[in-house]
Design an enzyme around this catalytic site. Structure first.
Site, PDB file in Angstrom:
ATOM      1  CE1 TYR A   1      -3.204  -2.964   0.991  1.00  0.00           C
ATOM      2  CE2 TYR A   1      -2.048  -3.061   3.096  1.00  0.00           C
ATOM      3  CZ  TYR A   1      -2.957  -3.598   2.201  1.00  0.00           C
ATOM      4  OH  TYR A   1      -3.606  -4.768   2.506  1.00  0.00           O
ATOM      5  NE  ARG A   2      -1.755   6.548  -2.992  1.00  0.00           N
ATOM      6  CZ  ARG A   2      -2.751   6.741  -3.839  1.00  0.00           C
ATOM      7  NH1 ARG A   2      -2.792   6.056  -4.975  1.00  0.00           N
ATOM      8  NH2 ARG A   2      -3.710   7.621  -3.576  1.00  0.00           N
TER       9      ARG A   2
ATOM     10  CD1 TRP B   1      -5.984   0.880   5.410  1.00  0.00           C
ATOM     11  CD2 TRP B   1      -4.142  -0.276   5.951  1.00  0.00           C
ATOM     12  NE1 TRP B   1      -5.836   0.941   6.780  1.00  0.00           N
ATOM     13  CE2 TRP B   1      -4.714   0.230   7.130  1.00  0.00           C
ATOM     14  CE3 TRP B   1      -2.990  -1.047   6.035  1.00  0.00           C
ATOM     15  CZ2 TRP B   1      -4.156   0.010   8.387  1.00  0.00           C
ATOM     16  CZ3 TRP B   1      -2.439  -1.269   7.279  1.00  0.00           C
ATOM     17  CH2 TRP B   1      -3.008  -0.745   8.435  1.00  0.00           C
TER      18      TRP B   1
ATOM     19  CG  ASP C   1      -2.881   5.432  -8.564  1.00  0.00           C
ATOM     20  OD1 ASP C   1      -2.315   4.397  -8.963  1.00  0.00           O
ATOM     21  OD2 ASP C   1      -3.419   5.517  -7.455  1.00  0.00           O
TER      22      ASP C   1
END
Length: 481
Positions: free
Chosen positions: A168-169, A182, A277
């Site tokens: 998760y970034r 998340w 993204d």
């Protein structure tokens, strides 16, 4: 391969590694270089000098191609990896007569089990003062809200004791805090909610940087809960993953380059973004109704001469397209367990994985195509897929022209197009007015049974086999085959 360093040496021996000696910044410069290299399909990159972070080197584009990943994992087909747990499940004893024959398979399972070790190289060095500033996290696009950890291995266990290692970034707020992105359907979010309901207080979390290629792939894979992802890493790697237990109790890969130890305060939330993204657009906090937990970093452990691994995203095809294709192949056998009629699946790289899926099936009855559409939307991460096209088994889902022909030939829109309004979708979808609430499109492009055509029978043209036989010598003479 023991770790990421072994993998980099292996890539270099294959002439798939570019070493960059010039000093570049992790803010914009390294990400821009990585994108250009990936668009040119030129291989992985190792940056020897990192501006502002003299202790570090930086690696990127490790997933150079599906073929490279397959060879690195030592399999003839990536599907073999997904078949490993299934073969072991098939061999579990159902009765007394089965027990002896299953002992060999149970021993084989032991080869994949994780192993706890007492030493890890990353424990040699530690930084406790603003540990997140020590890490060369990327700023990947000019309007990103901050620097980001873009391929962090988020390690935690839920209150039931199920271990997870997921990607998760993480947006860095300062040297000690970051926001973990998340989403609500992810394991991390569910574990966090369980902690909030049962315990409150702090949820121990660790972030590992770098590992062997199998563990890196496992972390981003949609492993069905409650399967332990640390166990699944063994299936992907072909051997059990060695784990080290941190003082906060979290299990992390012992072969990590660095590990950030900390916790999530379960009731502390923050906005996250903007972030450029994988759709190729900025994901902005003002466009979604979600807040995310704040990670508190207490210290970072790191190996001598550590190597940071970060991935970059943007308009496809970048590294995540290769990762998506590898996952597609690995999880096809598991998809067939839920839906045995599935023959093959294709997540086109320009469909950014969650956007479009094409699935071929063995159609057995009228309405079977719509049954599969609905079943897929109810299965794991496929629940986020926006557009699904179902075709018959003789249509190759990887041949877009065949798929287009099937849509043109077998789809009557009022009968075969299914739109699901106000459905939960990918929160990153740039087409949705108010993410994560959007809609879904299903296209049943299977050949239709007479019942679906009100009795009309449409006959396809076919060559006369006897004529083809008579012309065979001429084909060889003029066409070479």
């Amino acid at each position: 391969m023991r770790d990421m360093r072994d993998y980099l040496e292996w890539l270099e021996a294959r002439n798939e590694l570019i070493r960059v000696e010039e000093e570049l910044s992790p803010e914009l410069e390294i990400p821009a270089f990585l994108r250009r290299v990936m668009y040119d399909k030129a291989g992985a990159v190792l940056f020897e000098r990192v501006k502002g972070h003299p202790e570090w080197r930086v690696a990127g584009n490790l997933f150079t191609s599906v073929e490279t990943v397959r060879e690195a994992l030592g399999v003839e087909r990536l599907e073999e990896i997904g078949e490993r747990p299934l073969k072991l499940m098939e061999s579990l004893p159902l009765g007394l007569s089965d027990k002896l024959s299953s002992l060999g398979k149970l021993r084989e399972l032991g080869n994949y089990l994780p192993k706890l070790v007492r030493k890890a190289e990353f424990t040699r060095n530690v930084v406790e003062d603003e540990p997140l500033n020590f890490v060369p996290a990327f700023k990947t696009w000019p309007k990103d809200g901050s620097r980001y950890l873009t391929y962090p291995l988020i390690c935690f266990s839920d209150p039931k004791g199920v271990n997870s290692i997921s990607v998760y970034r993480v947006m860095l707020l300062d040297g000690e805090r970051g926001v973990i992105h998340w989403q609500v359907h992810k394991r991390g979010s569910q574990a966090w909610r369980d902690y909030l309901e049962r315990n409150g207080g702090k949820m121990p979390v660790a972030i590992a940087i770098g590992s062997d290629i199998g563990t890196l792939l496992t972390a981003v894979s949609p492993v069905p809960y409650p399967m332990d992802k640390l166990l699944f890493a063994g299936f992907v790697r072909g051997s059990g993953l060695e784990l080290y237990r941190l003082p906060n109790g979290v299990l992390v890969p012992a072969n990590a380059e660095a590990v950030i130890e900390g916790y999530v305060q379960v009731d502390e939330l923050s906005e996250e973004g903007p972030f450029g993204d994988h759709f190729g657009f900025y994901d902005k906090p003002s466009e979604r109704n979600e807040l995310y937990p704040v990670f508190h970093a207490e210290r970072v452990y790191y190996r001598d001469n550590p190597i940071y691994y970060g991935s970059v995203v943007g308009k496809p095809p970048l590294e995540d397209a290769v990762i998506g294709k590898a996952i597609e192949r690995i999880f096809l056998p598991l998809m067939r367990v839920v839906l045995p009629e599935v023959v093959d699946v294709n997540f086109p790289e320009y469909g950014v994985f969650q956007g479009v899926a094409i699935v071929s099936i063995k159609k057995r009855y009228p309405g079977h195509g719509k049954k599969v559409l609905n079943a897929l939307w109810g299965t794991g991460q496929m629940a986020l897929t926006k557009v699904i096209v179902v075709v018959s088994e003789d249509i190759n889902p990887h041949d877009i022209n065949q798929v287009i022909w099937a849509i043109a030939s077998f789809v009557n829109p009022e009968r075969d197009v299914l739109v699901i309004p106000k459905a939960h979708t990918d929160a990153l979808d740039p087409a949705v007015p108010r993410p994560p609430l959007g809609s879904k499109l299903g296209i049943d492009a299977t050949r239709k049974f007479p019942e679906e055509m009100d009795g009309r029978v449409v006959e396809e043209v076919k060559e006369n086999p006897e004529v083809l036989r008579r012309l065979e010598d001429l084909f060889k003479k003029y066409l070479g085959g």
